[in-house]
Motif scaffolding. Structure first.
Motif, PDB file in Angstrom:
ATOM      1  N   GLN A 115       8.978  -7.621  -5.878  1.00  0.00           N
ATOM      2  CA  GLN A 115      10.083  -8.547  -5.648  1.00  0.00           C
ATOM      3  C   GLN A 115       9.652  -9.965  -6.001  1.00  0.00           C
ATOM      4  N   ASP A 116      10.623 -10.793  -6.249  1.00  0.00           N
ATOM      5  CA  ASP A 116      10.387 -12.219  -6.353  1.00  0.00           C
ATOM      6  C   ASP A 116       9.255 -12.544  -7.330  1.00  0.00           C
ATOM      7  N   VAL A 117       9.396 -12.054  -8.555  1.00  0.00           N
ATOM      8  CA  VAL A 117       8.382 -12.299  -9.577  1.00  0.00           C
ATOM      9  C   VAL A 117       8.536 -13.722 -10.124  1.00  0.00           C
ATOM     10  N   ARG A 118       7.443 -14.423 -10.241  1.00  0.00           N
ATOM     11  CA  ARG A 118       7.437 -15.773 -10.803  1.00  0.00           C
ATOM     12  C   ARG A 118       6.456 -15.796 -11.980  1.00  0.00           C
ATOM     13  N   VAL A 119       6.932 -16.260 -13.111  1.00  0.00           N
ATOM     14  CA  VAL A 119       6.086 -16.281 -14.311  1.00  0.00           C
ATOM     15  C   VAL A 119       6.083 -17.680 -14.915  1.00  0.00           C
ATOM     16  N   ASP A 120       4.901 -18.164 -15.220  1.00  0.00           N
ATOM     17  CA  ASP A 120       4.772 -19.368 -16.045  1.00  0.00           C
ATOM     18  C   ASP A 120       3.864 -18.972 -17.198  1.00  0.00           C
ATOM     19  N   LEU A 121       4.484 -18.640 -18.324  1.00  0.00           N
ATOM     20  CA  LEU A 121       3.727 -18.062 -19.429  1.00  0.00           C
ATOM     21  C   LEU A 121       2.794 -19.078 -20.074  1.00  0.00           C
ATOM     22  N   ASP A 122       3.196 -20.342 -20.094  1.00  0.00           N
ATOM     23  CA  ASP A 122       2.344 -21.369 -20.689  1.00  0.00           C
ATOM     24  C   ASP A 122       1.044 -21.518 -19.900  1.00  0.00           C
ATOM     25  N   ARG A 123       1.178 -21.455 -18.590  1.00  0.00           N
ATOM     26  CA  ARG A 123      -0.010 -21.593 -17.748  1.00  0.00           C
ATOM     27  C   ARG A 123      -0.608 -20.239 -17.378  1.00  0.00           C
ATOM     28  N   LEU A 124      -0.029 -19.169 -17.931  1.00  0.00           N
ATOM     29  CA  LEU A 124      -0.512 -17.807 -17.690  1.00  0.00           C
ATOM     30  C   LEU A 124      -0.572 -17.477 -16.197  1.00  0.00           C
ATOM     31  N   GLN A 125       0.476 -17.843 -15.503  1.00  0.00           N
ATOM     32  CA  GLN A 125       0.556 -17.535 -14.070  1.00  0.00           C
ATOM     33  C   GLN A 125       1.613 -16.466 -13.831  1.00  0.00           C
ATOM     34  N   PHE A 126       1.216 -15.479 -13.050  1.00  0.00           N
ATOM     35  CA  PHE A 126       2.118 -14.377 -12.727  1.00  0.00           C
ATOM     36  C   PHE A 126       2.023 -14.120 -11.231  1.00  0.00           C
ATOM     37  N   ASN A 127       3.031 -14.504 -10.497  1.00  0.00           N
ATOM     38  CA  ASN A 127       3.027 -14.291  -9.052  1.00  0.00           C
ATOM     39  C   ASN A 127       4.119 -13.293  -8.697  1.00  0.00           C
ATOM     40  N   ALA A 128       3.843 -12.498  -7.679  1.00  0.00           N
ATOM     41  CA  ALA A 128       4.848 -11.530  -7.254  1.00  0.00           C
ATOM     42  C   ALA A 128       4.622 -11.144  -5.804  1.00  0.00           C
ATOM     43  N   THR A 129       5.705 -10.825  -5.155  1.00  0.00           N
ATOM     44  CA  THR A 129       5.611 -10.323  -3.792  1.00  0.00           C
ATOM     45  C   THR A 129       5.844  -8.818  -3.841  1.00  0.00           C
ATOM     46  N   ALA A 130       4.978  -8.083  -3.153  1.00  0.00           N
ATOM     47  CA  ALA A 130       5.137  -6.632  -3.094  1.00  0.00           C
ATOM     48  C   ALA A 130       5.468  -6.230  -1.660  1.00  0.00           C
ATOM     49  N   LEU A 131       6.465  -5.363  -1.550  1.00  0.00           N
ATOM     50  CA  LEU A 131       6.773  -4.763  -0.253  1.00  0.00           C
ATOM     51  C   LEU A 131       6.257  -3.330  -0.288  1.00  0.00           C
ATOM     52  N   LEU A 132       5.388  -3.008   0.650  1.00  0.00           N
ATOM     53  CA  LEU A 132       4.797  -1.673   0.705  1.00  0.00           C
ATOM     54  C   LEU A 132       5.281  -0.994   1.984  1.00  0.00           C
ATOM     55  N   PRO A 133       6.274  -0.111   1.841  1.00  0.00           N
ATOM     56  CA  PRO A 133       6.898   0.463   3.038  1.00  0.00           C
ATOM     57  C   PRO A 133       5.919   1.290   3.876  1.00  0.00           C
ATOM     58  N   ALA A 134       5.115   2.105   3.208  1.00  0.00           N
ATOM     59  CA  ALA A 134       4.218   2.992   3.953  1.00  0.00           C
ATOM     60  C   ALA A 134       2.886   3.115   3.243  1.00  0.00           C
ATOM     61  N   LEU A 135       1.856   2.620   3.878  1.00  0.00           N
ATOM     62  CA  LEU A 135       0.494   2.765   3.352  1.00  0.00           C
ATOM     63  C   LEU A 135      -0.326   3.537   4.375  1.00  0.00           C
ATOM     64  N   GLU A 136      -1.192   4.415   3.883  1.00  0.00           N
ATOM     65  CA  GLU A 136      -2.117   5.091   4.790  1.00  0.00           C
ATOM     66  C   GLU A 136      -3.531   4.830   4.284  1.00  0.00           C
ATOM     67  N   ILE A 137      -4.407   4.527   5.209  1.00  0.00           N
ATOM     68  CA  ILE A 137      -5.830   4.499   4.889  1.00  0.00           C
ATOM     69  C   ILE A 137      -6.446   5.701   5.593  1.00  0.00           C
ATOM     70  N   LEU A 138      -7.025   6.603   4.797  1.00  0.00           N
ATOM     71  CA  LEU A 138      -7.615   7.821   5.346  1.00  0.00           C
ATOM     72  C   LEU A 138      -9.114   7.756   5.139  1.00  0.00           C
ATOM     73  N   GLY A 139      -9.849   8.214   6.131  1.00  0.00           N
ATOM     74  CA  GLY A 139     -11.294   8.249   5.961  1.00  0.00           C
ATOM     75  C   GLY A 139     -11.980   8.886   7.138  1.00  0.00           C
ATOM     76  N   MET A 140     -13.285   8.906   7.052  1.00  0.00           N
ATOM     77  CA  MET A 140     -14.107   9.521   8.072  1.00  0.00           C
ATOM     78  C   MET A 140     -14.829   8.440   8.861  1.00  0.00           C
ATOM     79  N   PHE A 141     -14.634   8.476  10.160  1.00  0.00           N
ATOM     80  CA  PHE A 141     -15.363   7.550  11.019  1.00  0.00           C
ATOM     81  C   PHE A 141     -16.587   8.267  11.559  1.00  0.00           C
ATOM     82  N   ALA A 142     -17.714   7.632  11.496  1.00  0.00           N
ATOM     83  CA  ALA A 142     -18.930   8.240  12.023  1.00  0.00           C
ATOM     84  C   ALA A 142     -19.728   7.177  12.757  1.00  0.00           C
ATOM     85  N   SER A 143     -20.227   7.546  13.898  1.00  0.00           N
ATOM     86  CA  SER A 143     -21.058   6.585  14.606  1.00  0.00           C
ATOM     87  C   SER A 143     -22.264   7.299  15.187  1.00  0.00           C
TER      88      SER A 143
END
Ligand SMILES: *[C@@H]1O[C@H](CO)[C@@H](O)[C@H](O)[C@H]1NC(C)=O
Ligand SMILES: *[C@@H]1O[C@H](CO)[C@@H](O)[C@H](O)[C@H]1NC(C)=O
Length: 258
Positions: A115-143
């Motif tokens: 969403q809301d992409v902003r580009v300034d090609l002369d200055r080579l700037q590319f900004n954007a907002t990302a909405l991530l509805p569902a993210l999972e981080i999976l891994g093994m916890f060990a102690s």
């Protein structure tokens, strides 16, 4: 989701490589060998069209290229699931205690909304907002307390489910000419301006009878703070690497023809 995009929009990188049109990409990809002449990037005619094209291209890239397979011949690092490096949660040398979160994967990036992409090609700037509805981080916890070798047997499977994460990405570009090429390519330096996670759930499955509970060792809130910090760093590093892998496949003026 593909139907939400106008048929004239193009897959930026894939287009640059094989001259695929978006409307044929979903149904019947056509591969052309000498596709340079077929390349249609994002034209610079008007700023509004440029921004719309970049937004649609990034959106398409995120949705459809997550396996890393751009064409039968061109692969980049897969980004969904995205492999994350091992992480040390704590280490107390005096007590010979250590906890790690290893073999981690981040799942769900391909369902981002750009969403809301902003580009300034002369200055080579590319900004954007990302909405991530569902993210999972999976891994093994060990102690372990004591011997390093205990870490292997005492563990649990730990999952962080993040809901409605908003990330404001900032990308600053520079041009470089790769060896063996005569035309400049775009290289992006990525950063995160802002990141907010609306809510999260931590769940844990003990792997063995002797499993150690992550939440016994560290409070969920504290754990989440660590994870958020780490996620930010990993997203910047990993996504910058992957974006540049893709951008390396086509020269700048094919991506943005004059
Ligand atoms: C991450 O930790 C796992 C389990 O201890 C180990 O097998 C793996 O080699 C580690 N990976 C890296 C890159 O250190
Ligand atoms: C992108 O974000 C940076 C950092 O906030 C800002 O300095 C820059 O002007 C922005 N560029 C565009 C094109 O919006």
């Amino acid at each position: 989701m593909a139907s939400a995009f106008p048929s004239w929009s193009l897959v930026l990188v894939v287009t640059a490589i094989v001259g695929l049109r978006l409307d044929s990409a979903a149904a019947a990809p056509m591969y052309r060998s000498g596709a340079r002449e077929a390349v249609q990037g994002c034209g610079r005619s008007t700023q509004a069209e440029l921004v719309e094209c970049v937004a649609a291209s990034v959106q398409q890239f995120v949705n459809f290229m997550s396996s890393g397979k751009l064409t039968p011949k061109h692969w980049i690092t897969p980004f969904d699931p995205l492999h994350l490096p091992n992480m040390t949660i704590y280490q107390r040398k005096e007590m010979r205690a250590k906890a790690v979160y290893v073999n981690r994967y981040l799942v769900g990036l391909k369902n981002s909304f750009i969403q809301d992409v902003r580009v300034d090609l002369d200055r080579l700037q590319f900004n954007a907002t990302a909405l991530l509805p569902a993210l999972e981080i999976l891994g093994m916890f060990a102690s372990a307390v004591g011997q390093e070798s205990d870490l292997a047997t005492e563990n649990s499977i730990l999952t962080f489910s993040l809901r409605n994460t908003v990330i404001d990405f900032v990308a600053r570009g520079s041009l470089y000419t790769p060896e063996g090429s005569s035309s400049p390519h775009l290289w992006l330096q990525l950063d995160i301006n802002y990141m907010a996670i609306a809510s999260y759930v931590l769940s844990e499955h003990l792997g063995t009878d002797h499993g150690t509970s992550a939440t016994a060792a560290i409070t969920p809130a504290k754990f989440m703070k660590l994870m958020e910090k780490d996620l930010r760093v990993q997203l910047i590093r990993r996504l910058q690497y992957i974006a540049n892998e893709a951008l390396a496949l086509a020269p700048f003026d094919q991506l943005f023809p004059v």
